[in-house]
Write a protein that holds these residues in place. Structure first.
Motif, PDB file in Angstrom:
ATOM      1  N   THR A 143       0.831  -1.202   0.000  1.00 54.95           N
ATOM      2  CA  THR A 143       0.000   0.000   0.000  1.00 54.95           C
ATOM      3  C   THR A 143       0.867   1.255   0.000  1.00 54.95           C
ATOM      4  O   THR A 143       0.571   2.231  -0.698  1.00 54.95           O
ATOM      5  N   LEU A 144       1.946   1.219   0.763  1.00 51.54           N
ATOM      6  CA  LEU A 144       2.860   2.366   0.773  1.00 51.54           C
ATOM      7  C   LEU A 144       3.414   2.641  -0.617  1.00 51.54           C
ATOM      8  O   LEU A 144       3.459   3.790  -1.070  1.00 51.54           O
ATOM      9  N   LEU A 145       3.840   1.581  -1.289  1.00 49.54           N
ATOM     10  CA  LEU A 145       4.413   1.749  -2.625  1.00 49.54           C
ATOM     11  C   LEU A 145       3.390   2.336  -3.591  1.00 49.54           C
ATOM     12  O   LEU A 145       3.678   3.286  -4.329  1.00 49.54           O
ATOM     13  N   ASN A 146       2.189   1.768  -3.600  1.00 51.96           N
ATOM     14  CA  ASN A 146       1.194   2.220  -4.565  1.00 51.96           C
ATOM     15  C   ASN A 146       0.703   3.634  -4.266  1.00 51.96           C
ATOM     16  O   ASN A 146       0.548   4.452  -5.170  1.00 51.96           O
ATOM     17  N   ALA A 147       0.469   3.918  -2.986  1.00 54.83           N
ATOM     18  CA  ALA A 147      -0.033   5.252  -2.631  1.00 54.83           C
ATOM     19  C   ALA A 147       1.051   6.308  -2.835  1.00 54.83           C
ATOM     20  O   ALA A 147       0.773   7.410  -3.318  1.00 54.83           O
ATOM     21  N   SER A 148       2.284   5.963  -2.484  1.00 53.63           N
ATOM     22  CA  SER A 148       3.366   6.943  -2.621  1.00 53.63           C
ATOM     23  C   SER A 148       3.697   7.186  -4.088  1.00 53.63           C
ATOM     24  O   SER A 148       4.002   8.308  -4.490  1.00 53.63           O
ATOM     25  N   TYR A 149       3.644   6.117  -4.880  1.00 51.24           N
ATOM     26  CA  TYR A 149       3.903   6.293  -6.319  1.00 51.24           C
ATOM     27  C   TYR A 149       2.836   7.189  -6.925  1.00 51.24           C
ATOM     28  O   TYR A 149       3.112   8.043  -7.765  1.00 51.24           O
ATOM     29  N   ARG A 150       1.620   7.017  -6.455  1.00 55.93           N
ATOM     30  CA  ARG A 150       0.543   7.872  -6.932  1.00 55.93           C
ATOM     31  C   ARG A 150       0.855   9.339  -6.616  1.00 55.93           C
ATOM     32  O   ARG A 150       0.722  10.217  -7.468  1.00 55.93           O
ATOM     33  N   PHE A 151       1.286   9.586  -5.378  1.00 53.09           N
ATOM     34  CA  PHE A 151       1.596  10.969  -4.997  1.00 53.09           C
ATOM     35  C   PHE A 151       2.781  11.488  -5.804  1.00 53.09           C
ATOM     36  O   PHE A 151       2.814  12.650  -6.210  1.00 53.09           O
ATOM     37  N   TYR A 152       3.743  10.644  -6.046  1.00 53.76           N
ATOM     38  CA  TYR A 152       4.924  10.993  -6.846  1.00 53.76           C
ATOM     39  C   TYR A 152       4.494  11.459  -8.242  1.00 53.76           C
ATOM     40  O   TYR A 152       5.058  12.398  -8.803  1.00 53.76           O
ATOM     41  N   LEU A 153       3.464  10.818  -8.784  1.00 52.48           N
ATOM     42  CA  LEU A 153       3.022  11.147 -10.139  1.00 52.48           C
ATOM     43  C   LEU A 153       2.168  12.405 -10.187  1.00 52.48           C
ATOM     44  O   LEU A 153       2.210  13.145 -11.154  1.00 52.48           O
ATOM     45  N   GLU A 154       1.370  12.639  -9.158  1.00 49.30           N
ATOM     46  CA  GLU A 154       0.407  13.738  -9.272  1.00 49.30           C
ATOM     47  C   GLU A 154       0.535  14.794  -8.181  1.00 49.30           C
ATOM     48  O   GLU A 154      -0.154  15.810  -8.235  1.00 49.30           O
ATOM     49  N   GLY A 155       1.402  14.580  -7.185  1.00 50.03           N
ATOM     50  CA  GLY A 155       1.372  15.474  -6.034  1.00 50.03           C
ATOM     51  C   GLY A 155       2.570  16.364  -5.826  1.00 50.03           C
ATOM     52  O   GLY A 155       2.601  17.138  -4.866  1.00 50.03           O
ATOM     53  N   VAL A 156       3.563  16.293  -6.726  1.00 50.86           N
ATOM     54  CA  VAL A 156       4.797  17.041  -6.445  1.00 50.86           C
ATOM     55  C   VAL A 156       4.561  18.550  -6.393  1.00 50.86           C
ATOM     56  O   VAL A 156       5.166  19.268  -5.590  1.00 50.86           O
ATOM     57  N   GLU A 157       3.618  19.033  -7.199  1.00 49.60           N
ATOM     58  CA  GLU A 157       3.346  20.478  -7.195  1.00 49.60           C
ATOM     59  C   GLU A 157       2.713  20.905  -5.871  1.00 49.60           C
ATOM     60  O   GLU A 157       2.999  21.986  -5.346  1.00 49.60           O
ATOM     61  N   LYS A 158       1.871  20.036  -5.338  1.00 52.25           N
ATOM     62  CA  LYS A 158       1.246  20.349  -4.048  1.00 52.25           C
ATOM     63  C   LYS A 158       2.316  20.421  -2.956  1.00 52.25           C
ATOM     64  O   LYS A 158       2.291  21.304  -2.099  1.00 52.25           O
ATOM     65  N   LEU A 159       3.245  19.493  -3.014  1.00 50.92           N
ATOM     66  CA  LEU A 159       4.333  19.503  -2.039  1.00 50.92           C
ATOM     67  C   LEU A 159       5.176  20.768  -2.198  1.00 50.92           C
ATOM     68  O   LEU A 159       5.480  21.457  -1.213  1.00 50.92           O
ATOM     69  N   MET A 160       5.541  21.085  -3.427  1.00 57.26           N
ATOM     70  CA  MET A 160       6.415  22.251  -3.655  1.00 57.26           C
ATOM     71  C   MET A 160       5.742  23.553  -3.240  1.00 57.26           C
ATOM     72  O   MET A 160       6.411  24.509  -2.845  1.00 57.26           O
ATOM     73  N   SER A 161       4.413  23.590  -3.317  1.00 55.90           N
ATOM     74  CA  SER A 161       3.709  24.809  -2.915  1.00 55.90           C
ATOM     75  C   SER A 161       3.826  25.046  -1.413  1.00 55.90           C
ATOM     76  O   SER A 161       3.580  26.158  -0.934  1.00 55.90           O
ATOM     77  N   ARG A 162       4.220  24.013  -0.638  1.00 52.50           N
ATOM     78  CA  ARG A 162       4.401  24.170   0.811  1.00 52.50           C
ATOM     79  C   ARG A 162       5.815  24.661   1.155  1.00 52.50           C
ATOM     80  O   ARG A 162       6.112  24.965   2.297  1.00 52.50           O
ATOM     81  N   ILE A 163       6.704  24.681   0.134  1.00 59.31           N
ATOM     82  CA  ILE A 163       8.101  24.990   0.397  1.00 59.31           C
ATOM     83  C   ILE A 163       8.437  26.382  -0.142  1.00 59.31           C
ATOM     84  O   ILE A 163       7.992  26.758  -1.235  1.00 59.31           O
TER      85      ILE A 163
END
Lengths: 319, 232
Positions: A261-281
């Protein structure tokens, strides 16, 4: 002193150096585990029998009347392609869609799509998808994976993923197998006996994958509950190894996701969530490839740390 | 002057620089991460009673940066990447060990990944049993509110004998201290050290930029005998 004999049931897997540090691309190792299972369970003998029968159906006397060595070579061509499909489907059964995401990423298959997300090559486009007898084509293999992801129930959980990886899977799901033609026969018209024989063998490939993975829980239910909390942790720059998740009664409880589950959920975030993460930095340029790569590497690091943590927690008795 | 204080002021006054107790630590760990008061410590290995009365034991992680003699005769912030090139990265998995020679240093990190609440600072201290072997783990012990990551440890063996480090061993203790005013959790996080999971080389500012900020016009570096402008 004589060295101990090499264990007969120990497989060695080599991976390219370039792949070593990229956590998610290592999901492709599941395919190599499939190769080991394929050899260990002697599945080749079963698939070769099916391949022979399929070639008799599609080539007829040209096959049955051919010298035995030629028949063997033709059978082997189909069986070798079937083996690759077997290993792909084994990997999907073992670890879920993260295998397909890694496959699409490694071979740069989003380039199959135009900018608007439509298939550049396909049944309604020129040229169609070519299959070479030496090896099944990447689109063919991705289609087989996409079909299994749909049959397993994964597709409903990932189809809204905002990424071209997912678009490739969607387009392949919708593609008719008639789109695949043999490159060797391209000039000669519609004759694609090897592709047809391979397609005929696919049900037995799936059957064998089902047999060897019987009892493996694909963790669909767990993924459906935990992928959003895991994404929330990652978007806040936090390693998702200990999650506080609301239960059905609304109370929070501490949860440690399984590695799948960690692999699948994290890979999902890796594909679609990097901009959301960068907006926090602070001071991040979303259009900078270097910045994006930095934070994508961070997501991989946090996932790797979470995988180590949950393995340690489970070995020490945490549920 | 009025002797009446509001409830808010009372609450702040009561919480100024108070050390979080076991109960408060546990309470904050159970909050959802969307709550700015939430505390994350993972993995917390002990299932029962993982906290001391007023602190949490932290364990040694398995990655290290060992200082090396750099190609240049000194570590100089005017040289790009000089700090990164001056360390050798080593992985010692749990069950393995690392020897630190006498009077030598190494960068390590905690096994635990930490995210502090917006109203709490932290301080990491060497565990007393470790300190008595003349092993120091931290020379920059303060952790700011909202920090997230494994804590980098500047480990120094100040004894006269080599010492063995075992990843997974409890090496430090984290004290959590409530602040009188919370940090603004809506502000973007500083990017330099967000979320490290292993020790990282320092991000050194160029002295030219620092000196310019405080009004200095020129500087010299060991690489050139000439004065150079700070660009002020």
């Amino acid at each position: 002193m004589d060295a101990a004999p090499f264990p007969t049931d120990l497989g060695l897997i080599g991976i390219p150096n370039s792949q070593g540090r990229a956590l998610f691309l290592n999901c492709l190792l599941a395919h190599e585990i499939g190769e080991y299972v394929y050899a260990k369970r002697d599945i080749e003998a079963i698939l070769a029998t099916n391949a022979t029968a399929a070639l008799e159906r599609h080539i007829g006397e040209k096959f049955t009347g051919a010298p035995l060595i030629l028949q063997s070579r033709m059978t082997n061509t189909v069986a070798q392609c079937a083996k690759e499909i077997f290993c792909d489907l084994f990997a999907v059964r073992l670890i879920g869609p993260c295998y397909s995401f890694a496959y699409i990423e490694l071979f740069d298959l989003p380039n199959l799509l135009s900018k608007d997300g439509t298939l550049i090559v396909g049944e309604n486009a020129k040229p169609p998808i070519l299959m070479y007898r030496a090896y099944p084509s990447h689109p063919f293999r991705v289609k087989a994976q996409a079909d299994l992801l749909k049959a397993e129930g994964w597709w409903d959980l990932i189809k809204d993923l905002d990424s071209r990886q997912c678009e490739v899977l969607r387009v392949m799901l919708e593609l008719n197998t008639d789109a695949f033609i043999e490159a060797e026969n391209r000039a000669g018209g519609e004759s694609t006996p090897f592709v047809k024989a391979l397609i005929d063998v696919l049900p037995e490939v799936k059957n064998q994958v089902g047999n060897v993975t019987n009892g493996i829980d694909p963790r669909l239910h767990e993924y459906s509950i935990l992928w959003k909390p895991i994404a929330e942790y990652l978007s806040n720059g936090i390693v998702p190894s200990t999650l506080n998740v609301a239960g059905t009664d609304g109370t929070l409880r501490e949860v440690h996701a399984t590695p799948i589950t960690l692999l699948n959920a994290s890979y999902r975030f890796y594909l679609e969530g990097v901009e959301k993460l960068m907006s926090r930095i602070k001071d991040q340029d979303l259009s900078s490839a270097q910045s994006r790569a930095t934070w994508m590497r961070r997501i991989e690091n946090w996932t790797a740390k979470a995988l180590e943590d949950v393995t340690l927690l489970r070995s020490s008795g945490h549920e | 002057m009025s002797s009446v204080t509001s409830a808010d002021e009372n609450r702040h006054r009561d919480s100024v620089h108070s050390v979080l107790s076991r109960h408060s630590i546990d309470e904050r760990r159970r909050k959802p991460i969307s709550d700015p008061k939430s505390l994350v410590i993972t993995p917390l290995m002990l299932r029962t009673d993982p906290y001391d009365y007023d602190s949490i034991d932290l364990r040694l992680g398995s990655y290290f940066l060992i200082p090396q003699s750099p190609p240049a005769p000194f570590l100089d912030p005017t040289e790009e990447n000089s700090s990164r090139h001056s360390h050798l990265k080593v992985h010692k998995p749990l069950g393995s060990y690392l020897v630190i020679p006498a009077h030598q240093t190494v960068l390590g990190a905690t096994l635990e990944f930490i995210k502090l609440p917006h109203d709490v600072s932290g301080q990491i201290l060497t565990k007393s049993s470790v300190a008595r072997t003349f092993l120091l783990i931290e020379t920059a012990p303060w952790v700011h509110p909202l920090y997230r990551g494994c804590l980098t440890l500047e480990i120094a063996n100040v004894s006269n004998t080599p010492q063995v480090l075992y990843p997974g061993f409890q090496i430090g203790q984290l004290i959590l201290i409530a602040n009188d005013r919370p940090a603004d959790e809506t502000q973007p996080l500083s990017g330099a050290y967000v979320g490290p999971i292993e020790p990282e080389s320092p991000v050194l500012k160029h002295p030219r930029d620092i000196l310019r900020e405080i009004g200095v016009d020129r500087y010299r570096s060991p690489h050139s005998p000439d004065w150079q402008s700070t660009g002020r």
